[in-house]
Design a protein around this motif. Structure first.
Motif, PDB file in Angstrom:
ATOM      1  N   LEU A 151      69.759  79.922  41.768  1.00 42.90           N
ATOM      2  CA  LEU A 151      70.557  80.753  40.353  1.00 42.90           C
ATOM      3  C   LEU A 151      69.387  80.618  39.476  1.00 42.90           C
ATOM      4  O   LEU A 151      69.482  81.330  39.686  1.00 42.90           O
ATOM      5  CB  LEU A 151      70.558  78.704  40.004  1.00 42.90           C
ATOM      6  CG  LEU A 151      70.763  78.896  38.029  1.00 42.90           C
ATOM      7  CD1 LEU A 151      71.679  77.902  37.611  1.00 42.90           C
ATOM      8  CD2 LEU A 151      69.113  78.831  37.756  1.00 42.90           C
ATOM      9  N   PHE A 152      67.526  80.759  40.532  1.00 41.45           N
ATOM     10  CA  PHE A 152      67.216  81.396  39.966  1.00 41.45           C
ATOM     11  C   PHE A 152      66.452  82.814  40.461  1.00 41.45           C
ATOM     12  O   PHE A 152      66.231  83.740  39.714  1.00 41.45           O
ATOM     13  CB  PHE A 152      65.790  80.393  40.163  1.00 41.45           C
ATOM     14  CG  PHE A 152      65.215  79.549  39.204  1.00 41.45           C
ATOM     15  CD1 PHE A 152      63.853  80.054  38.137  1.00 41.45           C
ATOM     16  CD2 PHE A 152      65.636  78.570  38.626  1.00 41.45           C
ATOM     17  CE1 PHE A 152      63.901  79.781  37.117  1.00 41.45           C
ATOM     18  CE2 PHE A 152      65.832  77.981  37.749  1.00 41.45           C
ATOM     19  CZ  PHE A 152      64.291  78.153  36.682  1.00 41.45           C
ATOM     20  N   GLU A 153      66.985  82.983  41.493  1.00 42.95           N
ATOM     21  CA  GLU A 153      67.005  84.171  42.549  1.00 42.95           C
ATOM     22  C   GLU A 153      67.872  85.021  41.599  1.00 42.95           C
ATOM     23  O   GLU A 153      67.276  86.664  41.561  1.00 42.95           O
ATOM     24  CB  GLU A 153      67.466  83.873  43.809  1.00 42.95           C
ATOM     25  CG  GLU A 153      67.643  85.218  44.588  1.00 42.95           C
ATOM     26  CD  GLU A 153      68.463  84.972  45.904  1.00 42.95           C
ATOM     27  OE1 GLU A 153      69.362  85.942  45.991  1.00 42.95           O
ATOM     28  OE2 GLU A 153      68.156  84.039  46.637  1.00 42.95           O
ATOM     29  N   LEU A 154      69.114  84.177  40.988  1.00 48.52           N
ATOM     30  CA  LEU A 154      70.330  85.622  40.612  1.00 48.52           C
ATOM     31  C   LEU A 154      70.034  85.786  39.151  1.00 48.52           C
ATOM     32  O   LEU A 154      69.886  86.958  38.806  1.00 48.52           O
ATOM     33  CB  LEU A 154      71.005  84.674  40.829  1.00 48.52           C
ATOM     34  CG  LEU A 154      72.375  84.320  41.897  1.00 48.52           C
ATOM     35  CD1 LEU A 154      73.116  83.275  41.709  1.00 48.52           C
ATOM     36  CD2 LEU A 154      72.691  85.610  42.641  1.00 48.52           C
ATOM     37  N   LEU A 155      69.137  85.218  38.723  1.00 45.48           N
ATOM     38  CA  LEU A 155      68.511  85.128  37.113  1.00 45.48           C
ATOM     39  C   LEU A 155      67.324  86.120  37.618  1.00 45.48           C
ATOM     40  O   LEU A 155      67.462  86.961  36.596  1.00 45.48           O
ATOM     41  CB  LEU A 155      68.042  83.918  36.589  1.00 45.48           C
ATOM     42  CG  LEU A 155      69.154  83.307  36.326  1.00 45.48           C
ATOM     43  CD1 LEU A 155      68.545  81.700  35.062  1.00 45.48           C
ATOM     44  CD2 LEU A 155      69.888  83.406  35.160  1.00 45.48           C
TER      45      LEU A 155
ATOM     46  N   HIS B 270      81.828  76.706  25.611  1.00 43.86           N
ATOM     47  CA  HIS B 270      83.993  76.784  25.805  1.00 43.86           C
ATOM     48  C   HIS B 270      83.489  77.102  24.087  1.00 43.86           C
ATOM     49  O   HIS B 270      84.890  78.535  23.974  1.00 43.86           O
ATOM     50  CB  HIS B 270      84.428  75.846  25.747  1.00 43.86           C
ATOM     51  CG  HIS B 270      86.414  75.767  25.491  1.00 43.86           C
ATOM     52  ND1 HIS B 270      86.765  76.692  26.846  1.00 43.86           N
ATOM     53  CD2 HIS B 270      86.382  75.200  24.566  1.00 43.86           C
ATOM     54  CE1 HIS B 270      87.308  76.238  26.249  1.00 43.86           C
ATOM     55  NE2 HIS B 270      88.035  75.604  24.661  1.00 43.86           N
ATOM     56  N   ALA B 271      83.689  76.583  23.471  1.00 40.86           N
ATOM     57  CA  ALA B 271      83.354  77.355  22.038  1.00 40.86           C
ATOM     58  C   ALA B 271      83.200  79.087  21.743  1.00 40.86           C
ATOM     59  O   ALA B 271      83.828  79.549  21.360  1.00 40.86           O
ATOM     60  CB  ALA B 271      82.951  76.730  20.616  1.00 40.86           C
TER      61      ALA B 271
ATOM     62  N   LYS C 297      75.994  84.893  32.463  1.00 38.30           N
ATOM     63  CA  LYS C 297      76.619  83.603  32.009  1.00 38.30           C
ATOM     64  C   LYS C 297      76.739  82.622  32.809  1.00 38.30           C
ATOM     65  O   LYS C 297      76.742  82.596  33.775  1.00 38.30           O
ATOM     66  CB  LYS C 297      78.316  83.843  31.073  1.00 38.30           C
ATOM     67  CG  LYS C 297      78.891  85.195  30.792  1.00 38.30           C
ATOM     68  CD  LYS C 297      80.007  85.424  29.964  1.00 38.30           C
ATOM     69  CE  LYS C 297      79.995  86.711  29.077  1.00 38.30           C
ATOM     70  NZ  LYS C 297      81.781  87.083  28.569  1.00 38.30           N
ATOM     71  N   ALA C 298      76.540  81.100  32.139  1.00 40.49           N
ATOM     72  CA  ALA C 298      76.129  80.504  32.940  1.00 40.49           C
ATOM     73  C   ALA C 298      77.922  80.293  33.441  1.00 40.49           C
ATOM     74  O   ALA C 298      77.415  79.630  35.184  1.00 40.49           O
ATOM     75  CB  ALA C 298      76.321  79.170  32.013  1.00 40.49           C
ATOM     76  N   SER C 299      78.784  80.390  33.462  1.00 40.79           N
ATOM     77  CA  SER C 299      80.281  80.405  34.031  1.00 40.79           C
ATOM     78  C   SER C 299      79.617  80.717  35.605  1.00 40.79           C
ATOM     79  O   SER C 299      80.447  79.872  36.430  1.00 40.79           O
ATOM     80  CB  SER C 299      81.493  80.309  33.605  1.00 40.79           C
ATOM     81  OG  SER C 299      81.074  81.057  32.679  1.00 40.79           O
ATOM     82  N   THR C 300      79.255  81.947  35.480  1.00 38.54           N
ATOM     83  CA  THR C 300      79.474  82.961  36.356  1.00 38.54           C
ATOM     84  C   THR C 300      78.519  82.669  37.603  1.00 38.54           C
ATOM     85  O   THR C 300      78.960  82.634  38.074  1.00 38.54           O
ATOM     86  CB  THR C 300      79.093  84.820  35.486  1.00 38.54           C
ATOM     87  OG1 THR C 300      79.861  84.620  34.944  1.00 38.54           O
ATOM     88  CG2 THR C 300      78.871  85.251  36.646  1.00 38.54           C
ATOM     89  N   LEU C 301      77.678  82.000  36.499  1.00 33.20           N
ATOM     90  CA  LEU C 301      76.217  81.485  37.442  1.00 33.20           C
ATOM     91  C   LEU C 301      76.622  80.573  38.263  1.00 33.20           C
ATOM     92  O   LEU C 301      76.400  80.864  39.634  1.00 33.20           O
ATOM     93  CB  LEU C 301      74.990  81.796  36.453  1.00 33.20           C
ATOM     94  CG  LEU C 301      73.230  81.581  37.179  1.00 33.20           C
ATOM     95  CD1 LEU C 301      72.946  82.668  38.084  1.00 33.20           C
ATOM     96  CD2 LEU C 301      72.117  81.038  35.980  1.00 33.20           C
TER      97      LEU C 301
ATOM     98  N   LYS D 180      68.160  78.873  27.923  1.00 34.39           N
ATOM     99  CA  LYS D 180      69.481  78.740  27.619  1.00 34.39           C
ATOM    100  C   LYS D 180      70.049  78.899  25.667  1.00 34.39           C
ATOM    101  O   LYS D 180      70.058  79.171  24.846  1.00 34.39           O
ATOM    102  CB  LYS D 180      70.854  77.757  27.829  1.00 34.39           C
ATOM    103  CG  LYS D 180      70.502  76.696  29.409  1.00 34.39           C
ATOM    104  CD  LYS D 180      70.509  75.810  29.858  1.00 34.39           C
ATOM    105  CE  LYS D 180      70.382  75.724  31.097  1.00 34.39           C
ATOM    106  NZ  LYS D 180      71.422  73.983  31.162  1.00 34.39           N
ATOM    107  N   ASN D 181      71.234  80.303  25.580  1.00 32.23           N
ATOM    108  CA  ASN D 181      71.713  80.611  24.303  1.00 32.23           C
ATOM    109  C   ASN D 181      73.190  81.341  24.282  1.00 32.23           C
ATOM    110  O   ASN D 181      73.379  81.564  25.217  1.00 32.23           O
ATOM    111  CB  ASN D 181      70.813  81.808  23.925  1.00 32.23           C
ATOM    112  CG  ASN D 181      71.262  81.643  22.809  1.00 32.23           C
ATOM    113  OD1 ASN D 181      71.737  81.309  21.501  1.00 32.23           O
ATOM    114  ND2 ASN D 181      70.896  83.523  22.311  1.00 32.23           N
ATOM    115  N   LYS D 182      74.197  79.936  23.906  1.00 39.30           N
ATOM    116  CA  LYS D 182      75.268  79.871  23.621  1.00 39.30           C
ATOM    117  C   LYS D 182      76.299  80.703  25.312  1.00 39.30           C
ATOM    118  O   LYS D 182      76.721  81.582  25.085  1.00 39.30           O
ATOM    119  CB  LYS D 182      76.172  80.906  22.324  1.00 39.30           C
ATOM    120  CG  LYS D 182      75.869  80.863  21.682  1.00 39.30           C
ATOM    121  CD  LYS D 182      76.080  81.760  19.947  1.00 39.30           C
ATOM    122  CE  LYS D 182      75.575  81.188  18.965  1.00 39.30           C
ATOM    123  NZ  LYS D 182      73.980  81.162  18.732  1.00 39.30           N
TER     124      LYS D 182
END
Length: 300
Positions: free
Chosen positions: A16-20, A148-149, A28-32, A76-78
Motif C-alpha cells: 500500500l505504501f509503495e503505491l502511495l 461512499h457519501a 482513492k482508497a477503493s482503488t488502492l 486520509k481525506n474523503k
C-alpha cells in the motif's frame, strides 16, 4: 484456525505504501485497496467474507491503516489517502514487513496512551485474533460511509451542467458574505467566470475574480498562468477546479508576490459548502442538497 498474521498484514501495508509513494498526490482508497489485493495471491481465508459483511482482506487492511494514521505515516481525506514524509521514512527504515507493522502499532500505542492516560502496554494492539475481531466489529465504518457519501457528491458535481456548477460556486460566495456583481453568461468569458466584492457597491474591498472549471484533469501551471494574467494588483483571484491542481501549479500560486491567489478543489469546495450551509439561500441548497447523518462510530 486460519488467520492473517502480522507479517502478512505488514506485507499488505508495505505494498500500500509503495503505491502511495509512487503517487504522492494521493490515491482513492477503493482503488488502492483493490490494487493491493490484486498484487497478491489471496488465500481462501483472506478472500472470505465476515458474517457482518465485507471482505476479510479489506477489513484487515483498513483496520491496519488506523495504526499508520495515528503514527502520522498516512493521511486520509474523503476517501483520498496520502503518504506523509514520516511514512516515506518509515517505509525505507523498516523494510521487514512484520517490523514495519509492529512499529506502526507501537506508535499507535503511544498515541492512544497519551489520549487515554494509560500505559503504552495497555493501549497497544495484542494478538492477531483480537485484531481480526476488532476489524470485523467495525461493520460499516465511518471511513467507508464517508467514502461512499463523498463518491456520490463528487459524481454529482462532475456530471452537473457547467453553468449550474458555476452558479453553485457563486452561491457559496454569497453564503460566505461576498456580493456577486457578475456571472459569465454562456460563451467566451475572457478567463473570468464570476466577479465579487466584499461590500455591495464594491467601494471598500478588493475585486474578486473567479474562474470555475468542471474539468476532470488537474490544472497545471500553464493553465494557472492564463488566469493569473487577468489578476491586477488590487484583485484577488480564486480558481475553482474539481480535479484540483498539479504540484507545480500549487507552488506557482503560493509563490506569487504581487497577486493573491486561492485554489479550491472539490474537497475544499464541499468543506466550505458544509461550513456555510446555514447561510446559503434555499435556491443554493436545492442545487447541491446535503443532509448530515449521525451514527455511533467505533472508537479508535
Amino acid at each position: 484456525m486460519a488467520e492473517i498474521t502480522r507479517r502478512r498484514t505488514g506485507e499488505f501495508l508495505r505494498k500500500l505504501f509503495e503505491l502511495l509513494i509512487a503517487d504522492p498526490s494521493g490515491v482513492k482508497a477503493s482503488t488502492l485497496v483493490d490494487a493491493v489485493g490484486n498484487a497478491f495471491v489471496l488465500t481462501e481465508y483472506e478472500k472470505g467474507l465476515y458474517p457482518s459483511g465485507g471482505r476479510r482482506f479489506e477489513k484487515i487492511l483498513r483496520f491496519a491503516t488506523v495504526d499508520c494514521v495515528k503514527a502520522a505515516w498516512l493521511q486520509k481525506n474523503k476517501g483520498l489517502w496520502l503518504v506523509t514524509e514520516a511514512g516515506q521514512r518509515a517505509y525505507k527504515q523498516f523494510q521487514d514487513p512484520e517490523l514495519f507493522y509492529k512499529e506502526a502499532c507501537r506508535l499507535y500505542g503511544i498515541w492512544r496512551a497519551q489520549r487515554d492516560g494509560v500505559s503504552v502496554s495497555e493501549s497497544a494492539h495484542s494478538s492477531n485474533s483480537e485484531i481480526e475481531s476488532a476489524a470485523e466489529d467495525l461493520g460499516v465504518t465511518f471511513e467507508e460511509a464517508e467514502e461512499h457519501a463523498w463518491g456520490q457528491i463528487e459524481e454529482f458535481l462532475k456530471t452537473s451542467d457547467p453553468f449550474e456548477f458555476q452558479n453553485i460556486v457563486a452561491d457559496l460566495l454569497r453564503g460566505m458574505g461576498y456580493h456577486i456583481t457578475w456571472i459569465s453568461p454562456p460563451g467566451k468569458d475572457g478567463g473570468v467566470d464570476i466577479i465579487a466584492y466584499t461590500d455591495p457597491l464594491g467601494a471598500t474591498g478588493p475585486r474578486i475574480k473567479v474562474q470555475v472549471k468542471r474539468w476532470q484533469n488537474k490544472v497545471d501551471s500553464d493553465g494557472l498562468r492564463s488566469f493569473i494574467a487577468t489578476i491586477n494588483g488590487g484583485d484577488v483571484g480564486i480558481f475553482v477546479c474539481l480535479a484540483g491542481f498539479t504540484r507545480d501549479a500549487a507552488d506557482y500560486a503560493r509563490n506569487q508576490e504581487s497577486r493573491r491567489m486561492t485554489l479550491i478543489d472539490a474537497r475544499r469546495l464541499v468543506d466550505l459548502w458544509v461550513e456555510h450551509y446555514g447561510r446559503l439561500q434555499d435556491t443554493a441548497r436545492r442545487r447541491l442538497p446535503l443532509v448530515p447523518i449521525y451514527f455511533l462510530a467505533p472508537r479508535d
